[in-house]
Design a protein around this motif. Structure first.
Motif, PDB file in Angstrom:
ATOM      1  N   THR A  11     -73.613 -53.490   1.788  1.00 47.43           N
ATOM      2  CA  THR A  11     -74.446 -53.010   2.876  1.00 47.43           C
ATOM      3  C   THR A  11     -73.235 -53.039   4.201  1.00 47.43           C
ATOM      4  O   THR A  11     -74.018 -53.406   5.142  1.00 47.43           O
ATOM      5  N   VAL A  12     -72.515 -54.380   3.912  1.00 41.55           N
ATOM      6  CA  VAL A  12     -71.598 -54.596   5.358  1.00 41.55           C
ATOM      7  C   VAL A  12     -70.066 -53.631   5.125  1.00 41.55           C
ATOM      8  O   VAL A  12     -69.314 -53.774   6.510  1.00 41.55           O
ATOM      9  N   THR A  13     -69.602 -53.977   3.737  1.00 39.93           N
ATOM     10  CA  THR A  13     -68.501 -52.814   3.933  1.00 39.93           C
ATOM     11  C   THR A  13     -68.391 -51.963   2.302  1.00 39.93           C
ATOM     12  O   THR A  13     -69.475 -51.683   2.217  1.00 39.93           O
ATOM     13  N   ASN A  14     -67.879 -51.201   2.714  1.00 38.58           N
ATOM     14  CA  ASN A  14     -67.641 -49.680   1.677  1.00 38.58           C
ATOM     15  C   ASN A  14     -66.214 -50.060   0.813  1.00 38.58           C
ATOM     16  O   ASN A  14     -64.853 -50.362   1.047  1.00 38.58           O
ATOM     17  N   TYR A  15     -66.148 -49.146  -0.551  1.00 42.73           N
ATOM     18  CA  TYR A  15     -64.914 -49.385  -1.090  1.00 42.73           C
ATOM     19  C   TYR A  15     -63.883 -48.802  -0.210  1.00 42.73           C
ATOM     20  O   TYR A  15     -62.827 -49.135  -0.380  1.00 42.73           O
ATOM     21  N   LYS A  16     -64.054 -47.374   0.440  1.00 48.53           N
ATOM     22  CA  LYS A  16     -63.370 -46.862   1.350  1.00 48.53           C
ATOM     23  C   LYS A  16     -63.040 -47.694   2.481  1.00 48.53           C
ATOM     24  O   LYS A  16     -61.355 -47.546   2.508  1.00 48.53           O
ATOM     25  N   GLU A  17     -63.845 -48.994   3.385  1.00 49.76           N
ATOM     26  CA  GLU A  17     -62.844 -50.022   3.803  1.00 49.76           C
ATOM     27  C   GLU A  17     -62.102 -50.813   2.931  1.00 49.76           C
ATOM     28  O   GLU A  17     -61.206 -50.461   3.573  1.00 49.76           O
ATOM     29  N   LEU A  18     -62.678 -51.286   2.153  1.00 53.85           N
ATOM     30  CA  LEU A  18     -61.495 -52.286   1.416  1.00 53.85           C
ATOM     31  C   LEU A  18     -60.586 -51.594   0.469  1.00 53.85           C
ATOM     32  O   LEU A  18     -59.027 -51.744   0.433  1.00 53.85           O
ATOM     33  N   LEU A  19     -60.491 -49.832   0.133  1.00 53.13           N
ATOM     34  CA  LEU A  19     -59.103 -49.262   0.194  1.00 53.13           C
ATOM     35  C   LEU A  19     -57.690 -49.145   1.391  1.00 53.13           C
ATOM     36  O   LEU A  19     -56.923 -49.334   1.298  1.00 53.13           O
ATOM     37  N   ASP A  20     -58.349 -48.583   2.702  1.00 54.89           N
ATOM     38  CA  ASP A  20     -58.343 -48.747   3.655  1.00 54.89           C
ATOM     39  C   ASP A  20     -57.053 -50.097   3.762  1.00 54.89           C
ATOM     40  O   ASP A  20     -56.428 -49.994   4.582  1.00 54.89           O
TER      41      ASP A  20
END
Length: 163
Positions: free
Chosen positions: A61-70
């Motif tokens: 709900t705070v971050t997502n997989y795409k943002e982590l990979l970015d």
């Protein structure tokens, strides 16, 4: 908690990656360990084929997989084969350990964005490998740079977001 998810990545020495990811918004926990190798119960002295990687527990709900990979593609060089900084060998490869088809699609999309950006001197060589098991590394590796603030790391944020 149903909002907690896990991601598994490798990109050089696990200490530096853990130190940067631990403070990212939405990241609840990090563990360093071994992924993608040939033996059960790997150790630092015996981990053939394993990459030094991290398990990231995050609140979706705070971050997502795409943002982590970015962020992953901004804090290590994904264009070098089996190398980060002074560390050489397949243990230090750039890899994303895929748990499902959604993660694979997101990883492919982010790799294309990174390649198309032209920010790195070459194309991304990060491998997409199936996640099988995460083996937690020895206690002395956990939170290493917190315990040893002057310890070696080759990880740092090189660019702003690719997204």
């Amino acid at each position: 908690m149903e909002n907690l998810k896990k991601a598994y990545i490798a990109g050089g020495c696990f200490w530096g990656m853990e130190d940067l990811f631990r403070v990212r918004p939405g990241v609840k926990d990090t563990e360093v360990g071994y992924l993608g190798g040939q033996n059960d119960n790997p150790t630092y002295q015996n981990h053939p084929g394993h990459a030094e990687g991290i398990e990231i527990t995050y609140d979706s709900t705070v971050t997502n997989y795409k943002e982590l990979l970015d962020y992953f593609f901004r804090m290590h060089d994904p264009t070098t084969v089996d190398r980060q900084g002074n560390d050489k060998g397949s243990s230090y490869r750039s890899a994303i350990f895929i748990q499902n088809e959604d993660e694979k699609q997101i990883a492919d999309e982010v790799i294309k964005i990174v390649d198309d950006s032209g920010k790195w001197p070459g194309e991304v060589v990060t491998t997409l490998e199936p996640f099988t098991k995460f083996w937690v590394a020895e206690d002395y590796h956990q939170d290493y740079l917190v315990k040893n603030p002057n310890g070696y790391t080759c990880h740092f944020e090189r660019f702003g977001t690719f997204l």
